[in-house]
Design a protein around this motif. Structure first.
Motif, PDB file in Angstrom:
ATOM      1  N   HIS A  10      35.346  25.542  40.231  1.00 13.43           N
ATOM      2  CA  HIS A  10      36.993  26.038  39.805  1.00 13.43           C
ATOM      3  C   HIS A  10      37.094  27.044  40.978  1.00 13.43           C
ATOM      4  N   GLU A  11      38.338  26.858  41.699  1.00 12.38           N
ATOM      5  CA  GLU A  11      38.722  27.871  42.510  1.00 12.38           C
ATOM      6  C   GLU A  11      39.760  28.802  41.906  1.00 12.38           C
ATOM      7  N   ILE A  12      39.368  29.957  41.757  1.00 14.51           N
ATOM      8  CA  ILE A  12      40.417  31.043  41.095  1.00 14.51           C
ATOM      9  C   ILE A  12      40.883  31.918  42.207  1.00 14.51           C
ATOM     10  N   SER A  13      42.373  32.026  42.141  1.00 20.80           N
ATOM     11  CA  SER A  13      42.762  33.251  43.254  1.00 20.80           C
ATOM     12  C   SER A  13      43.717  33.933  42.434  1.00 20.80           C
ATOM     13  N   LEU A  14      44.046  35.099  42.854  1.00 24.71           N
ATOM     14  CA  LEU A  14      44.972  36.061  42.546  1.00 24.71           C
ATOM     15  C   LEU A  14      45.461  36.890  43.573  1.00 24.71           C
ATOM     16  N   THR A  15      46.840  37.301  43.640  1.00 24.45           N
ATOM     17  CA  THR A  15      47.454  38.069  44.656  1.00 24.45           C
ATOM     18  C   THR A  15      47.688  39.472  43.725  1.00 24.45           C
ATOM     19  N   ILE A  16      47.214  40.602  44.593  1.00 25.02           N
ATOM     20  CA  ILE A  16      47.263  41.902  44.007  1.00 25.02           C
ATOM     21  C   ILE A  16      47.772  42.703  45.304  1.00 25.02           C
ATOM     22  N   SER A  17      48.059  43.981  44.797  1.00 16.53           N
ATOM     23  CA  SER A  17      48.570  44.986  45.822  1.00 16.53           C
ATOM     24  C   SER A  17      47.035  45.592  46.411  1.00 16.53           C
ATOM     25  N   LEU A  66      38.127  38.938  33.200  1.00 17.67           N
ATOM     26  CA  LEU A  66      39.002  39.568  34.576  1.00 17.67           C
ATOM     27  C   LEU A  66      40.382  39.966  34.258  1.00 17.67           C
ATOM     28  N   SER A  67      41.062  39.076  33.367  1.00 16.40           N
ATOM     29  CA  SER A  67      42.509  39.559  33.058  1.00 16.40           C
ATOM     30  C   SER A  67      42.419  40.761  32.239  1.00 16.40           C
ATOM     31  N   ARG A  68      41.635  40.817  31.564  1.00 15.57           N
ATOM     32  CA  ARG A  68      41.431  42.448  30.624  1.00 15.57           C
ATOM     33  C   ARG A  68      41.381  43.449  31.449  1.00 15.57           C
ATOM     34  N   TYR A  69      40.450  43.266  32.526  1.00 13.11           N
ATOM     35  CA  TYR A  69      40.124  44.326  33.465  1.00 13.11           C
ATOM     36  C   TYR A  69      41.326  44.626  34.204  1.00 13.11           C
ATOM     37  N   LEU A  70      42.059  43.518  34.749  1.00  9.30           N
ATOM     38  CA  LEU A  70      43.505  43.930  35.630  1.00  9.30           C
ATOM     39  C   LEU A  70      44.469  44.491  34.774  1.00  9.30           C
ATOM     40  N   ALA A  71      44.375  44.129  33.458  1.00 15.16           N
ATOM     41  CA  ALA A  71      45.436  44.946  32.719  1.00 15.16           C
ATOM     42  C   ALA A  71      45.193  46.411  32.404  1.00 15.16           C
ATOM     43  N   GLU A  72      43.846  46.684  32.366  1.00 16.14           N
ATOM     44  CA  GLU A  72      43.528  48.034  32.188  1.00 16.14           C
ATOM     45  C   GLU A  72      43.635  48.879  33.469  1.00 16.14           C
ATOM     46  N   ILE A  73      43.437  48.241  34.626  1.00 16.50           N
ATOM     47  CA  ILE A  73      43.584  49.079  35.826  1.00 16.50           C
ATOM     48  C   ILE A  73      45.049  49.484  36.344  1.00 16.50           C
ATOM     49  N   ASN A  74      46.071  48.552  35.874  1.00 15.92           N
ATOM     50  CA  ASN A  74      47.299  48.389  36.190  1.00 15.92           C
ATOM     51  C   ASN A  74      48.128  47.739  35.407  1.00 15.92           C
TER      52      ASN A  74
END
Ligand code: SAH
Length: 293
Positions: A10-17, A66-74
């Motif tokens: 699985h290739e997983i990617s995300l774009t964040i600040s 990972l989604s939960r962690y992202l929501a927590e930090i920002n």
């Protein structure tokens, strides 16, 4: 990332600040997979993080974590789009092969794929078969580590390459006359790729790659040179141990570090009594050479 029976990933990617890249990278490395690729988006201060997970790994629950962690930090990331693609190992490698170019580093090094028949006068060649392990020479941190190593006397030295990835730094050290090089990596794919690259470069008599981290290096081993191109979160807690593993007169090279990591790194170096260091900058990345006097 272990090779799986069917060769699917699985290739997983995300774009964040960009300021969030460090904590998010640390989360991914600690909870999902040990190697990732970072690509800066040119037009704004955002960065794309990309990583690969073998098919048999419990991908859904890890991505949900990972989604939960992202929501927590920002809170802006509550609905962030984690892009996912199921790819066949070989497709990825073939597409990647086409994009691989030789990389000239310092005055005397070229990192190139084995199928490149071009000669580069006055440059020592490190041949890297592009696979999923990190270390084809393109990244600033590999370049920084090699450029630092270029100025170190490696002749007859013993070397530890922690986080060996493709084996690129081990191979360079062996070709420069190191007596013995051991690589360690927590990613089984890196061990496979390093071992393959040691054979391609005909340095297998001097180089060995083992699965594991610093704790797995036999306690009685001491080294003249230690290179660690990983990330701050891994490096800071082990600086004291690295110092204990280093012979007097030896050199530690640290990379995988950003400008913003300097304070923490230098505090840890001083605490270990390592006061003599120099820094090389490449974009926002920094590489340290530390001399144990
Ligand atoms: N040395 C190569 C690869 C660096 S990428 C180069 O300079 O290009 C960093 C590597 O460190 C990855 O292959 C990753 O799997 C490995 N790694 C991450 N955490 C680690 C740890 N705690 N111990 C050993 N290796 C680790």
């Amino acid at each position: 990332m272990a090779q799986n029976e069917f060769g699917y990933y699985h290739e997983i990617s995300l774009t964040i600040s960009s300021p969030d890249v460090e904590p998010v990278s640390d989360y991914i490395i600690e909870n999902i997979c040990g190697s990732l690729l970072l690509e800066d988006e040119d037009e704004d201060s955002r960065t794309t993080i990309r990583f690969y997970v073998a098919d048999q790994v419990d991908v859904d629950s890890r991505v949900a974590g990972l989604s939960r962690y992202l929501a927590e930090i920002n809170s802006n990331y509550e609905s962030i789009n984690l892009r996912r693609k199921r790819i066949k190992d070989l497709d990825w490698i073939e597409a990647y092969k086409k994009s691989v170019v030789p990389v000239l580093i310092g005055n005397s090094i070229v990192v190139k794929p084995p199928w490149d028949t071009e000669t580069y006068s006055g440059r020592l060649e490190v041949l890297i078969e592009p696979k999923m392990a990190f270390g084809t020479g393109c990244h600033e941190t590999t370049r920084g580590s090699l450029a630092m190593l270029e100025k170190v006397d490696l002749s007859s030295k013993t070397v530890l390459d922690l986080g060996c990835g493709s084996g690129v730094l081990s191979i360079y050290a062996a070709k420069r006359g190191a007596a013995n090089v051991v690589g360690y990596d927590i990613d089984p794919l890196a061990i496979e790729n390093s071992t393959e690259n040691f054979a391609i470069n005909e340095v297998e008599a001097k180089c060995r790659a083992y699965l594991g981290s610093l704790d797995d290096v036999p306690g009685d081993l001491r080294f003249d040179i230690i290179v660690v191109n990983i990330i701050k979160a891994v490096i800071v807690p082990i600086i004291g141990d690295l110092n204990e593993r280093l012979n007097l007169g030896g050199v530690i090279i640290l990379s995988g570090l950003l400008d913003q990591d300097r304070e923490d790194i230098e505090t840890a170096l001083k605490a270990a009594g390592l006061n003599s260091f120099e820094i090389r900058h490449d974009n926002k990345w920094v590489t340290y050479r530390i001399d144990k006097k």
